[in-house]
Design a protein around this motif. Structure first.
Motif, mmCIF file in Angstrom:
data_model
loop_
_atom_site.group_PDB
_atom_site.id
_atom_site.type_symbol
_atom_site.label_atom_id
_atom_site.label_comp_id
_atom_site.label_asym_id
_atom_site.label_seq_id
_atom_site.Cartn_x
_atom_site.Cartn_y
_atom_site.Cartn_z
ATOM 1 N N UNK A 34 0.824 -1.204 0.000
ATOM 2 C CA UNK A 34 0.000 0.000 0.000
ATOM 3 C C UNK A 34 0.859 1.256 0.000
ATOM 4 N N UNK A 35 0.365 2.257 -0.712
ATOM 5 C CA UNK A 35 0.980 3.580 -0.720
ATOM 6 C C UNK A 35 -0.107 4.591 -0.410
ATOM 7 N N UNK A 36 0.090 5.357 0.638
ATOM 8 C CA UNK A 36 -0.881 6.402 0.988
ATOM 9 C C UNK A 36 -0.415 7.731 0.411
ATOM 10 N N UNK A 37 -1.347 8.480 -0.119
ATOM 11 C CA UNK A 37 -1.067 9.795 -0.658
ATOM 12 C C UNK A 37 -1.735 10.840 0.232
ATOM 13 N N UNK A 38 -1.197 12.027 0.237
ATOM 14 C CA UNK A 38 -1.763 13.104 1.060
ATOM 15 C C UNK A 38 -3.201 13.376 0.615
ATOM 16 N N UNK A 39 -4.114 13.588 1.570
ATOM 17 C CA UNK A 39 -5.485 13.936 1.196
ATOM 18 C C UNK A 39 -5.504 15.230 0.397
ATOM 19 N N UNK A 40 -6.478 15.336 -0.477
ATOM 20 C CA UNK A 40 -6.613 16.512 -1.329
ATOM 21 C C UNK A 40 -8.013 17.073 -1.168
ATOM 22 N N UNK A 41 -8.116 18.377 -1.056
ATOM 23 C CA UNK A 41 -9.405 19.045 -0.990
ATOM 24 C C UNK A 41 -9.627 19.723 -2.336
ATOM 25 N N UNK A 42 -10.748 19.427 -2.980
ATOM 26 C CA UNK A 42 -11.046 19.979 -4.298
ATOM 27 C C UNK A 42 -12.179 20.987 -4.160
ATOM 28 N N UNK A 53 -7.361 22.904 -6.154
ATOM 29 C CA UNK A 53 -7.142 21.801 -5.221
ATOM 30 C C UNK A 53 -6.122 22.232 -4.175
ATOM 31 N N UNK A 54 -6.291 21.674 -2.987
ATOM 32 C CA UNK A 54 -5.423 22.000 -1.854
ATOM 33 C C UNK A 54 -4.962 20.686 -1.239
ATOM 34 N N UNK A 55 -3.668 20.571 -0.996
ATOM 35 C CA UNK A 55 -3.124 19.400 -0.330
ATOM 36 C C UNK A 55 -2.062 19.860 0.659
ATOM 37 N N UNK A 56 -1.599 18.956 1.478
ATOM 38 C CA UNK A 56 -0.562 19.293 2.450
ATOM 39 C C UNK A 56 0.783 19.339 1.730
ATOM 40 N N UNK A 58 5.189 19.688 1.561
ATOM 41 C CA UNK A 58 6.276 18.840 2.048
ATOM 42 C C UNK A 58 6.639 19.116 3.497
ATOM 43 N N UNK A 59 6.438 20.336 3.943
ATOM 44 C CA UNK A 59 6.664 20.655 5.350
ATOM 45 C C UNK A 59 5.374 20.391 6.093
ATOM 46 N N UNK A 60 5.430 19.833 7.285
ATOM 47 C CA UNK A 60 4.201 19.551 8.032
ATOM 48 C C UNK A 60 3.357 20.807 8.233
ATOM 49 N N UNK A 61 2.108 20.690 7.867
ATOM 50 C CA UNK A 61 1.171 21.769 8.123
ATOM 51 C C UNK A 61 1.116 22.858 7.082
ATOM 52 N N UNK A 62 1.886 22.767 6.013
ATOM 53 C CA UNK A 62 1.808 23.753 4.940
ATOM 54 C C UNK A 62 0.798 23.306 3.895
ATOM 55 N N UNK A 63 0.176 24.265 3.213
ATOM 56 C CA UNK A 63 -0.801 23.950 2.175
ATOM 57 C C UNK A 63 -0.198 24.217 0.796
ATOM 58 N N UNK A 64 -0.442 23.314 -0.138
ATOM 59 C CA UNK A 64 -0.090 23.527 -1.534
ATOM 60 C C UNK A 64 -1.390 23.742 -2.291
ATOM 61 N N UNK A 65 -1.487 24.870 -2.983
ATOM 62 C CA UNK A 65 -2.716 25.229 -3.686
ATOM 63 C C UNK A 65 -2.448 25.217 -5.182
ATOM 64 N N UNK A 66 -3.282 24.492 -5.913
ATOM 65 C CA UNK A 66 -3.207 24.434 -7.367
ATOM 66 C C UNK A 66 -4.417 25.163 -7.932
ATOM 67 N N UNK A 67 -4.144 26.155 -8.784
ATOM 68 C CA UNK A 67 -5.208 26.965 -9.383
ATOM 69 C C UNK A 67 -5.150 26.868 -10.899
ATOM 70 N N UNK A 68 -6.289 27.032 -11.562
ATOM 71 C CA UNK A 68 -6.281 27.023 -13.026
ATOM 72 C C UNK A 68 -5.504 28.228 -13.546
ATOM 73 N N UNK A 69 -4.846 28.061 -14.674
ATOM 74 C CA UNK A 69 -4.086 29.131 -15.335
ATOM 75 C C UNK A 69 -2.907 29.633 -14.504
ATOM 76 N N UNK A 70 -2.509 28.919 -13.461
ATOM 77 C CA UNK A 70 -1.318 29.270 -12.677
ATOM 78 C C UNK A 70 -0.401 28.047 -12.740
ATOM 79 N N UNK A 71 0.744 28.173 -13.445
ATOM 80 C CA UNK A 71 1.585 26.990 -13.669
ATOM 81 C C UNK A 71 2.232 26.412 -12.415
ATOM 82 N N UNK A 72 2.509 27.229 -11.412
ATOM 83 C CA UNK A 72 3.203 26.734 -10.221
ATOM 84 C C UNK A 72 2.237 26.589 -9.048
ATOM 85 N N UNK A 73 2.544 25.639 -8.176
ATOM 86 C CA UNK A 73 1.771 25.483 -6.943
ATOM 87 C C UNK A 73 2.093 26.642 -6.000
#
Length: 97
Positions: A34-42, A53-56, A58-73
């Motif tokens: 099994x491989x667990x992946x970080x939960x994602x909020x869409x 979409x929002x996920x945790x 690499x640092x504990x407790x930080x959020x990575x946000x992915x937006x349309x038309x924005x190439x970088x997280x």
């Protein structure tokens, strides 16, 4: 985060993903690997289409946000969850997905 988005009128749902590999190269694992992946909020628009979409991060407790038309997280510190909601809202015309 989901409660915060809901309070701002943004529909969202959580995605929990687990990868299960039952065999590899002819070798099978009785209990699988099994491989667990970080939960994602869409976040969705009113039609149910994913707009961010929002996920945790690499640092504990930080959020990575992915937006349309924005190439970088976008990386947001955990102390600023309201910044994530503002970022999602600001990315859409009219201030709401």
């Amino acid at each position: 985060m989901q409660k915060l988005l809901k309070a701002k009128g943004v529909h969202s749902y959580a995605v929990h993903t687990i990868g299960l590999k039952l065999s590899e190269g002819g070798k099978s694992w009785p209990l699988g690997q099994r491989t667990r992946y970080a939960p994602e909020l869409v976040a969705c628009d009113e039609g149910g289409r994913a707009v961010a979409s929002v996920t945790m991060g690499p640092r504990p407790g930080g959020y990575l946000v992915s937006l349309p038309n924005v190439p970088a997280l976008r990386n947001i510190r955990r102390e600023r969850p309201e910044k994530v909601a503002e970022l999602i809202l600001s990315a859409h015309p009219g201030g709401r997905p």
